[in-house]
Design an enzyme around this catalytic site. Sequence first.
Site, short mmCIF file in Angstrom:
data_model
loop_
_atom_site.label_atom_id
_atom_site.label_comp_id
_atom_site.label_asym_id
_atom_site.label_seq_id
_atom_site.Cartn_x
_atom_site.Cartn_y
_atom_site.Cartn_z
N SER A 1 -8.52 8.83 -21.02
CA SER A 1 -9.91 9.63 -20.52
C SER A 1 -10.45 10.01 -21.69
O SER A 1 -10.20 10.11 -22.89
CB SER A 1 -9.16 10.90 -19.71
OG SER A 1 -10.35 11.72 -19.44
N TYR B 1 -4.24 19.01 -20.37
CA TYR B 1 -4.83 17.51 -20.23
C TYR B 1 -5.47 17.05 -21.32
O TYR B 1 -4.95 15.85 -21.62
CB TYR B 1 -5.68 17.69 -19.06
CG TYR B 1 -6.32 16.38 -18.48
CD1 TYR B 1 -5.18 15.47 -17.81
CD2 TYR B 1 -7.48 15.82 -18.49
CE1 TYR B 1 -5.46 14.18 -17.46
CE2 TYR B 1 -7.80 14.63 -17.86
CZ TYR B 1 -6.87 13.73 -17.58
OH TYR B 1 -7.14 12.52 -16.95
#
Length: 261
Positions: free
Chosen positions: A139, A152
């Site tokens: 990501s 995250y």
Amino acid sequence: MGTRRVVVTGASSGIGAATVRLFRQHGWDVVGVARRADKLAALAAETGAAVFVADLTVQNDVDALQDYLAASGPLHALVNNAGGAMGLDSVEDSAVEDWAWMFEINVLAVKRVTSAVLPLLRRTIAAEGGSADILTVTSIAGHVAYLGGGGYNAAKFAAHALMEVLRLELNGEPIRVIEVAPGMVKTDEFGLVRFGGDAVKAAAPYENVPNPLTAEDIADTIVDAVERAPHVNLDLITIKPVAQAAPSRLARGALSVRPEA
């Protein structure tokens, strides 16, 4: 060379399911891996892909996956796609349990599956010649921090580092290590998982954002990277919608040129 075979994790929905579909359309044999047997069965019926039910945070499941792959034919590529986010709280207030889950699925599962599959990729190369691929979907959160992203960000930064180190370790072998780092992708489940099933919170980040990426956009990028000439390695592919300049910099509303001064 005959038909090539790829294993895709996180295959039950979103990017994983779209990747299985596209590889099948390109003539690959595919093994889709996920926890949800019903979703996998539907995907198998739709695409003709083989499927394997496994929780990649459980070592025994990964060992069983390795045994299945070894017994069912040569393997040419791995797509580590399984992952997810949990919560949007600050570092101070977020739950350690959420961080542990994110590290398990985004980092340790990638390590487990990569360790299990690498010997099988080498076995195929030894028998057939050619090359193999390990592609991991991370990501932009693994490259740029943002408010509320603590756990995250930490997990995806670790996944990025894992791929960087793996590429160094495999230098000299005909095995490409590819990282695809998407920005905003609108899928059915990512936000729902992050916000504990709250559909309103899950929809809010995409509100009035013109054309966020789709699962199919990322699948197209994955398949393109794996199907390139074997001497070409797209080490790191960052892909964002035009409306997104950074994780926390989004245009909302129709895109338009600025008027002349």
